[in-house]
Design an enzyme around this catalytic site. Structure first.
Site, PDB file in Angstrom:
ATOM      1  N   GLY A  19       0.788  -1.236   0.000  1.00 45.56           N
ATOM      2  CA  GLY A  19       0.000   0.000   0.000  1.00 45.56           C
ATOM      3  C   GLY A  19       0.814   1.276   0.000  1.00 45.56           C
ATOM      4  O   GLY A  19       0.269   2.355   0.239  1.00 45.56           O
ATOM      5  N   SER A  25       2.181   7.963   2.318  1.00 40.65           N
ATOM      6  CA  SER A  25       1.287   6.812   2.528  1.00 40.65           C
ATOM      7  C   SER A  25       1.366   6.295   3.960  1.00 40.65           C
ATOM      8  O   SER A  25       2.450   6.202   4.547  1.00 40.65           O
ATOM      9  CB  SER A  25       1.674   5.656   1.593  1.00 40.65           C
ATOM     10  N   VAL A  71      -3.761  -6.098  -6.554  1.00 37.03           N
ATOM     11  CA  VAL A  71      -4.587  -7.196  -6.027  1.00 37.03           C
ATOM     12  C   VAL A  71      -5.766  -7.529  -6.933  1.00 37.03           C
ATOM     13  O   VAL A  71      -6.408  -8.562  -6.755  1.00 37.03           O
ATOM     14  CB  VAL A  71      -5.109  -6.906  -4.591  1.00 37.03           C
ATOM     15  N   ILE A  98      -4.559  -0.592   1.589  1.00 40.67           N
ATOM     16  CA  ILE A  98      -4.991  -0.220   0.243  1.00 40.67           C
ATOM     17  C   ILE A  98      -6.502  -0.017   0.197  1.00 40.67           C
ATOM     18  O   ILE A  98      -7.246  -0.654   0.933  1.00 40.67           O
ATOM     19  CB  ILE A  98      -4.551  -1.277  -0.810  1.00 40.67           C
ATOM     20  N   TYR A 161     -17.945  10.327   2.806  1.00 41.24           N
ATOM     21  CA  TYR A 161     -17.195   9.053   2.812  1.00 41.24           C
ATOM     22  C   TYR A 161     -17.938   8.009   1.972  1.00 41.24           C
ATOM     23  O   TYR A 161     -17.334   7.066   1.468  1.00 41.24           O
ATOM     24  CB  TYR A 161     -16.972   8.565   4.248  1.00 41.24           C
ATOM     25  N   LYS A 168     -15.617  -0.152   4.699  1.00 39.86           N
ATOM     26  CA  LYS A 168     -14.754  -0.246   5.894  1.00 39.86           C
ATOM     27  C   LYS A 168     -15.465  -1.008   7.015  1.00 39.86           C
ATOM     28  O   LYS A 168     -14.809  -1.693   7.813  1.00 39.86           O
ATOM     29  CB  LYS A 168     -14.362   1.151   6.380  1.00 39.86           C
ATOM     30  N   LYS A 198      -3.364  13.494   5.295  1.00 44.09           N
ATOM     31  CA  LYS A 198      -3.332  14.014   3.927  1.00 44.09           C
ATOM     32  C   LYS A 198      -2.531  13.087   3.017  1.00 44.09           C
ATOM     33  O   LYS A 198      -1.307  13.185   2.943  1.00 44.09           O
ATOM     34  CB  LYS A 198      -2.681  15.399   3.956  1.00 44.09           C
ATOM     35  N   ALA A 201      -4.874   8.888  -1.423  1.00 39.80           N
ATOM     36  CA  ALA A 201      -6.217   8.300  -1.359  1.00 39.80           C
ATOM     37  C   ALA A 201      -7.200   9.314  -0.780  1.00 39.80           C
ATOM     38  O   ALA A 201      -8.332   9.452  -1.263  1.00 39.80           O
ATOM     39  CB  ALA A 201      -6.199   7.033  -0.506  1.00 39.80           C
TER      40      ALA A 201
END
Ligand SMILES: NC(=O)c1ccc[n+]([C@@H]2O[C@H](COP(=O)([O-])OP(=O)(O)OC[C@H]3O[C@@H](n4cnc5c(N)ncnc54)[C@H](O)[C@@H]3O)[C@@H](O)[C@H]2O)c1
Length: 260
Positions: A19, A25, A71, A98, A161, A168, A198, A201
């Site tokens: 990821g 990240s 993936v 990810i 979201y 999630k 920040k 993604a």
């Protein structure tokens, strides 16, 4: 934190981190923290385009296994784990950091998310963790620790979201069921729920700056988290100091989640 004072409590451990897109990240924070604590690293990048950003970071962290992993491409997960098996023969730590949803499905609200977009978001951001766990578990012969990155929007509605909330929520449930199924093998599974950061993604979320400001204002600890906060929390959970902790969602958010 003065990282120089840290003991190499993960020395001899081997960690696969999936990821990293760049130095912002969350996965990079995990890899850097694990390395600081003495672990050996395997690091993947999404594709050839991502390689030029990720490979220098992986080399800098002394990663001994590197390679591409998307993936959603059949066979690529197997190639990654074959490499880990061939080079290391074992694995101690797995990080799944990810997430993906098609932009039009992410930004249009849940009601307007297409079936295809929902399925793709769920596959890449959630089910891929199940596939990874299945390949990783046989390599965790001495037990191990698995991490997946969640967010507060799994439990409470966070404006904008959208589809990622249900995704999630499923990911956190996946962590509970994997923890249940793998516990007898000494493998612990954690959902980690970082406060807003920040990253690339996050830039796909509408009004993300508002979310950052709100989190900073609400946090009992008074400031936003950084990727090393997340990394060191995972580092601790990967040690035997945390050997009786599994299956839950661990918030690394300065306490924001407890405030109404
Ligand atoms: N940034 C935040 O505020 C925040 C907060 C809580 C949780 N998270 C979660 O943390 C995780 C990491 O995100 P980040 O914020 O570090 O952003 P990021 O953009 O740095 O990382 C996302 C990663 O997902 C990878 N990815 C996407 N599709 C993939 C695929 N098909 N195969 C393999 N990799 C793929 C990308 O290559 C990238 O490395 C995500 O699960 C995200 O939802 C982020």
């Amino acid at each position: 934190m003065t990282q120089g004072a840290l003991h190499p409590i993960l020395a001899g451990r081997r960690a696969l981190v999936v990821g990293i897109a760049n130095e912002h990240s969350i996965a990079y924070g995990c890899a850097k923290a694990f390395r600081t604590l003495g672990a050996e690293l395997a690091i993947t990048w999404l594709n050839e385009r991502a390689r030029r950003f990720v490979e220098p970071l992986a080399l800098d962290l002394g990663a001994t296994i590197t390679g591409a992993l998307d993936v959603s491409v059949p066979g690529e997960l197997e190639v990654t784990f074959d490499r880990v098996r061939a080079d290391w023969g074992k694995l101690d730590i797995l990080v799944h950091s990810i997430a993906f949803a098609p932009k039009e499905d992410l930004q249009g609200g849940l009601l307007n998310c297409s079936a295809e977009g929902f399925a793709k978001a769920m596959d890449i951001s959630c089910h891929s963790f199940v596939r990874m766990a299945k390949l990783a578990a046989p390599l965790m012969r001495d037990g191990g620790t698995m991490f997946a990155m969640s967010y507060y929007g799994a439990n409470r509605v966070v404006p904008n979201y959208n589809v990622m909330g249900p995704v999630k929520a499923a990911l956190e449930a996946v962590c509970r069921y994997l923890a249940y199924e793998l516990g007898s093998s000494g493998i612990r599974v954690h959902a980690i729920s970082p406060g807003p950061l920040k990253t690339r993604a996050a830039s796909g979320l509408k009004d993300f700056e508002l979310l950052l400001n709100e989190a900073a204002n609400k946090a009992p600890l008074g400031e936003l988290v950084d990727i090393m906060d997340v990394g060191f929390a995972c580092g601790y959970l990967a040690t035997s100091l945390a050997r009786r902790i599994t299956g839950g969602t661990v918030y690394v958010d300065g306490g924001t989640n407890i405030v109404a």
